[in-house]
Structure formats: C-alpha cells, structure tokens
Motif scaffolding. Structure first.
Motif, PDB file in Angstrom:
ATOM      1  N   ARG A  90       0.858  -1.185   0.000  1.00 10.04           N
ATOM      2  CA  ARG A  90       0.000   0.000   0.000  1.00 10.04           C
ATOM      3  C   ARG A  90       0.896   1.237   0.000  1.00 10.04           C
ATOM      4  NH1 ARG A  90      -1.491  -1.720   5.538  1.00 10.04           N
ATOM      5  NH2 ARG A  90       0.030  -0.735   6.872  1.00 10.04           N
ATOM      6  N   ALA A  91       0.330   2.345  -0.462  1.00  7.19           N
ATOM      7  CA  ALA A  91       1.051   3.613  -0.420  1.00  7.19           C
ATOM      8  C   ALA A  91       1.267   3.980   1.042  1.00  7.19           C
ATOM      9  CB  ALA A  91       0.276   4.700  -1.148  1.00  7.19           C
ATOM     10  N   ARG A  92       2.382   4.590   1.322  1.00  2.00           N
ATOM     11  CA  ARG A  92       2.751   4.877   2.707  1.00  2.00           C
ATOM     12  C   ARG A  92       2.303   6.267   3.138  1.00  2.00           C
ATOM     13  NH1 ARG A  92       7.860   6.332   5.017  1.00  2.00           N
ATOM     14  NH2 ARG A  92       7.690   5.890   7.217  1.00  2.00           N
ATOM     15  N   GLY A  93       1.034   6.406   3.483  1.00  2.00           N
ATOM     16  CA  GLY A  93       0.535   7.613   4.116  1.00  2.00           C
ATOM     17  C   GLY A  93       0.058   8.710   3.194  1.00  2.00           C
ATOM     18  N   GLY A  94      -0.496   9.730   3.851  1.00  2.00           N
ATOM     19  CA  GLY A  94      -1.112  10.846   3.148  1.00  2.00           C
ATOM     20  C   GLY A  94      -0.144  11.694   2.345  1.00  2.00           C
ATOM     21  N   HIS A  95       1.087  11.821   2.819  1.00  2.00           N
ATOM     22  CA  HIS A  95       2.059  12.624   2.067  1.00  2.00           C
ATOM     23  C   HIS A  95       2.303  12.018   0.688  1.00  2.00           C
ATOM     24  CE1 HIS A  95       3.104  15.417   5.221  1.00  2.00           C
ATOM     25  NE2 HIS A  95       3.269  14.411   6.062  1.00  2.00           N
ATOM     26  N   VAL A  96       2.435  10.694   0.650  1.00  2.00           N
ATOM     27  CA  VAL A  96       2.679  10.012  -0.624  1.00  2.00           C
ATOM     28  C   VAL A  96       1.465  10.169  -1.538  1.00  2.00           C
ATOM     29  CG1 VAL A  96       3.070   7.774  -1.710  1.00  2.00           C
ATOM     30  CG2 VAL A  96       4.351   8.405   0.349  1.00  2.00           C
ATOM     31  N   ARG A  97       0.267   9.991  -0.983  1.00  2.00           N
ATOM     32  CA  ARG A  97      -0.948  10.149  -1.792  1.00  2.00           C
ATOM     33  C   ARG A  97      -1.064  11.562  -2.338  1.00  2.00           C
ATOM     34  NH1 ARG A  97      -2.783   6.858   2.297  1.00  2.00           N
ATOM     35  NH2 ARG A  97      -3.680   8.581   3.471  1.00  2.00           N
ATOM     36  N   ARG A  98      -0.794  12.559  -1.506  1.00  2.00           N
ATOM     37  CA  ARG A  98      -0.878  13.953  -1.967  1.00  2.00           C
ATOM     38  C   ARG A  98       0.195  14.266  -3.000  1.00  2.00           C
ATOM     39  NH1 ARG A  98      -2.223  14.326   3.420  1.00  2.00           N
ATOM     40  NH2 ARG A  98      -0.144  14.999   4.047  1.00  2.00           N
ATOM     41  N   LEU A  99       1.413  13.752  -2.794  1.00  2.00           N
ATOM     42  CA  LEU A  99       2.492  13.962  -3.763  1.00  2.00           C
ATOM     43  C   LEU A  99       2.088  13.415  -5.128  1.00  2.00           C
ATOM     44  CD1 LEU A  99       5.471  14.664  -4.485  1.00  2.00           C
ATOM     45  CD2 LEU A  99       6.041  12.348  -3.710  1.00  2.00           C
ATOM     46  N   LEU A 100       1.574  12.222  -5.159  1.00  2.00           N
ATOM     47  CA  LEU A 100       1.174  11.607  -6.418  1.00  2.00           C
ATOM     48  C   LEU A 100      -0.009  12.342  -7.037  1.00  2.00           C
ATOM     49  CD1 LEU A 100       1.822   9.364  -8.381  1.00  2.00           C
ATOM     50  CD2 LEU A 100       0.228   7.912  -7.135  1.00  2.00           C
ATOM     51  N   ALA A 101      -1.011  12.657  -6.235  1.00  2.00           N
ATOM     52  CA  ALA A 101      -2.190  13.365  -6.752  1.00  2.00           C
ATOM     53  C   ALA A 101      -1.793  14.729  -7.315  1.00  2.00           C
ATOM     54  CB  ALA A 101      -3.234  13.525  -5.651  1.00  2.00           C
ATOM     55  N   GLU A 102      -0.928  15.460  -6.615  1.00  2.00           N
ATOM     56  CA  GLU A 102      -0.491  16.775  -7.096  1.00  2.00           C
ATOM     57  C   GLU A 102       0.319  16.648  -8.382  1.00  2.00           C
ATOM     58  OE1 GLU A 102      -1.214  19.851  -6.184  1.00  2.00           O
ATOM     59  OE2 GLU A 102      -2.462  19.262  -4.499  1.00  2.00           O
ATOM     60  N   SER A 103       1.143  15.601  -8.488  1.00  3.08           N
ATOM     61  CA  SER A 103       1.933  15.393  -9.706  1.00  3.08           C
ATOM     62  C   SER A 103       1.033  15.151 -10.912  1.00  3.08           C
ATOM     63  CB  SER A 103       2.873  14.201  -9.529  1.00  3.08           C
ATOM     64  OG  SER A 103       3.787  14.441  -8.510  1.00  3.08           O
ATOM     65  N   VAL A 104       0.025  14.309 -10.727  1.00  2.00           N
ATOM     66  CA  VAL A 104      -0.894  14.017 -11.828  1.00  2.00           C
ATOM     67  C   VAL A 104      -1.740  15.245 -12.152  1.00  2.00           C
ATOM     68  CG1 VAL A 104      -2.851  12.566 -12.525  1.00  2.00           C
ATOM     69  CG2 VAL A 104      -0.869  11.540 -11.396  1.00  2.00           C
ATOM     70  N   GLU A 105      -2.147  15.989 -11.132  1.00  2.00           N
ATOM     71  CA  GLU A 105      -2.921  17.213 -11.359  1.00  2.00           C
ATOM     72  C   GLU A 105      -2.081  18.257 -12.098  1.00  2.00           C
ATOM     73  OE1 GLU A 105      -6.356  19.677 -11.147  1.00  2.00           O
ATOM     74  OE2 GLU A 105      -6.096  17.534 -10.835  1.00  2.00           O
ATOM     75  N   ALA A 106      -0.812  18.398 -11.745  1.00  2.00           N
ATOM     76  CA  ALA A 106       0.074  19.331 -12.446  1.00  2.00           C
ATOM     77  C   ALA A 106       0.231  18.907 -13.905  1.00  2.00           C
ATOM     78  CB  ALA A 106       1.436  19.407 -11.757  1.00  2.00           C
ATOM     79  N   ALA A 107       0.343  17.603 -14.137  1.00  2.00           N
ATOM     80  CA  ALA A 107       0.432  17.099 -15.508  1.00  2.00           C
ATOM     81  C   ALA A 107      -0.841  17.422 -16.284  1.00  2.00           C
ATOM     82  CB  ALA A 107       0.684  15.594 -15.501  1.00  2.00           C
ATOM     83  N   ASP A 108      -1.987  17.292 -15.627  1.00  2.00           N
ATOM     84  CA  ASP A 108      -3.256  17.612 -16.263  1.00  2.00           C
ATOM     85  C   ASP A 108      -3.304  19.089 -16.673  1.00  2.00           C
ATOM     86  OD1 ASP A 108      -6.112  16.943 -16.970  1.00  2.00           O
ATOM     87  OD2 ASP A 108      -6.435  18.520 -15.473  1.00  2.00           O
ATOM     88  N   HIS A 109      -2.858  19.970 -15.794  1.00  2.00           N
ATOM     89  CA  HIS A 109      -2.823  21.397 -16.121  1.00  2.00           C
ATOM     90  C   HIS A 109      -1.919  21.647 -17.322  1.00  2.00           C
ATOM     91  CE1 HIS A 109      -4.996  23.488 -12.805  1.00  2.00           C
ATOM     92  NE2 HIS A 109      -4.777  22.349 -12.198  1.00  2.00           N
ATOM     93  N   HIS A 110      -0.782  20.985 -17.332  1.00  2.00           N
ATOM     94  CA  HIS A 110       0.158  21.146 -18.449  1.00  2.00           C
ATOM     95  C   HIS A 110      -0.455  20.644 -19.763  1.00  2.00           C
ATOM     96  CE1 HIS A 110       3.888  21.192 -20.682  1.00  2.00           C
ATOM     97  NE2 HIS A 110       3.708  19.909 -20.962  1.00  2.00           N
ATOM     98  N   LEU A 111      -1.063  19.471 -19.719  1.00  2.00           N
ATOM     99  CA  LEU A 111      -1.596  18.855 -20.938  1.00  2.00           C
ATOM    100  C   LEU A 111      -2.839  19.553 -21.470  1.00  2.00           C
ATOM    101  CD1 LEU A 111      -1.148  15.109 -19.963  1.00  2.00           C
ATOM    102  CD2 LEU A 111       0.182  16.395 -21.670  1.00  2.00           C
ATOM    103  N   THR A 112      -3.675  20.063 -20.563  1.00  2.00           N
ATOM    104  CA  THR A 112      -4.946  20.667 -21.000  1.00  2.00           C
ATOM    105  C   THR A 112      -4.864  22.176 -21.156  1.00  2.00           C
ATOM    106  OG1 THR A 112      -5.764  20.944 -18.735  1.00  2.00           O
ATOM    107  CG2 THR A 112      -6.276  18.841 -19.850  1.00  2.00           C
ATOM    108  N   GLY A 113      -3.782  22.772 -20.614  1.00  2.00           N
ATOM    109  CA  GLY A 113      -3.664  24.224 -20.686  1.00  2.00           C
ATOM    110  C   GLY A 113      -4.456  24.960 -19.632  1.00  2.00           C
ATOM    111  N   ARG A 114      -5.060  24.221 -18.692  1.00  2.00           N
ATOM    112  CA  ARG A 114      -5.777  24.885 -17.602  1.00  2.00           C
ATOM    113  C   ARG A 114      -4.789  25.722 -16.802  1.00  2.00           C
ATOM    114  NH1 ARG A 114      -8.640  21.704 -13.547  1.00  2.00           N
ATOM    115  NH2 ARG A 114      -6.965  20.206 -13.745  1.00  2.00           N
ATOM    116  N   PRO A 115      -5.210  26.891 -16.320  1.00  2.00           N
ATOM    117  CA  PRO A 115      -4.286  27.737 -15.548  1.00  2.00           C
ATOM    118  C   PRO A 115      -3.927  27.094 -14.210  1.00  2.00           C
ATOM    119  CG  PRO A 115      -6.494  28.693 -15.568  1.00  2.00           C
ATOM    120  CD  PRO A 115      -6.521  27.493 -16.492  1.00  2.00           C
ATOM    121  N   ASP A 116      -2.717  27.402 -13.743  1.00  2.00           N
ATOM    122  CA  ASP A 116      -2.269  26.910 -12.450  1.00  2.00           C
ATOM    123  C   ASP A 116      -3.073  27.562 -11.333  1.00  2.00           C
ATOM    124  OD1 ASP A 116      -0.322  25.218 -13.466  1.00  2.00           O
ATOM    125  OD2 ASP A 116       1.207  26.783 -13.457  1.00  2.00           O
TER     126      ASP A 116
END
Length: 118
Positions: A90-116
């Motif tokens: 399993r993923a080790r805690g909330g920090h890891v989950r947030r790190l991964l979620a933020e990374s994918v969300e940042a990628a989404d902003h980059h790919l779709t052009g949505r503003p930061d």
C-alpha cells in the motif's frame, strides 16, 4: 488546497532543507520517473494489493512488478505487510498520496492548458 506559498509560509521557502532531506526527496522523485511505478503507486493509494493483482492491473510481468515494488519500498513510498504467504502493498501515508495526486494534477494542467492554481 495544499498551497504553501502564501504570506504566512513564504519564509519557509527561503530556508533550504537539509542535505539528507533533499537527497531522500530526490530519490523519491527518481522512483516516480517511471510510468509503471506511477501506475502501481496510484493503485496502492486506493487499496492494499498483492503482486499478482498489481501485475494484472498494469499489464506487467510479476517479476517486473516485484522489482518496481522493491524500489518503491526502499525509498519509503510503499509499505508492506504479510497476510499468510502473501505480501500486501500500500502507499505509505497521506504525504505520498498527496504527492502523487499533485503530480498528476500538475500534468493535467500542463496537458490541457488549464491555468495553475494561485
């Protein structure tokens, strides 16, 4: 939501973290530089799974998944527990989950052009 660059915490960003912390963070990012590991960690953020379940979900061979999991575990991104003969990951805690979620969300902003976010 997780922004830490407001006026109250701006001072924090002016102090560099210690060398050991930077090295550990860099190693974690190196582990996340592989698409299969990102997929595995994503699945492990939502459930506790064994190697066979993960291999099926990501379409990779069990030995390859085991090697990826060993690396994720070595860097503290994943934890494991025994259930009889099975090892469950399993993923080790909330920090890891947030790190991964933020990374994918940042990628989404980059790919779709949505503003930061501010």
């Amino acid at each position: 939501m997780y922004a830490r660059d407001d006026a109250a915490t701006a001072d924090m960003w002016q102090r560099l973290p210690g060398g050991d912390h930077v090295d550990a963070a860099a190693e974690s990012f190196r582990m996340l530089a592989d698409p299969t590991r990102i997929r595995l960690l994503w699945l492990l953020c939502g459930a506790e799974l064994d190697v066979g379940e993960l291999a099926t979900a990501v379409g990779a061979a069990r030995p390859a998944v085991s090697q990826h999991l060993a690396k994720l575990r070595m860097t503290g991104l994943v934890s494991t527990r025994r259930d009889g003969r099975r090892a469950l990951y399993r993923a080790r805690g909330g920090h890891v989950r947030r790190l991964l979620a933020e990374s994918v969300e940042a990628a989404d902003h980059h790919l779709t052009g949505r503003p930061d976010h501010p």
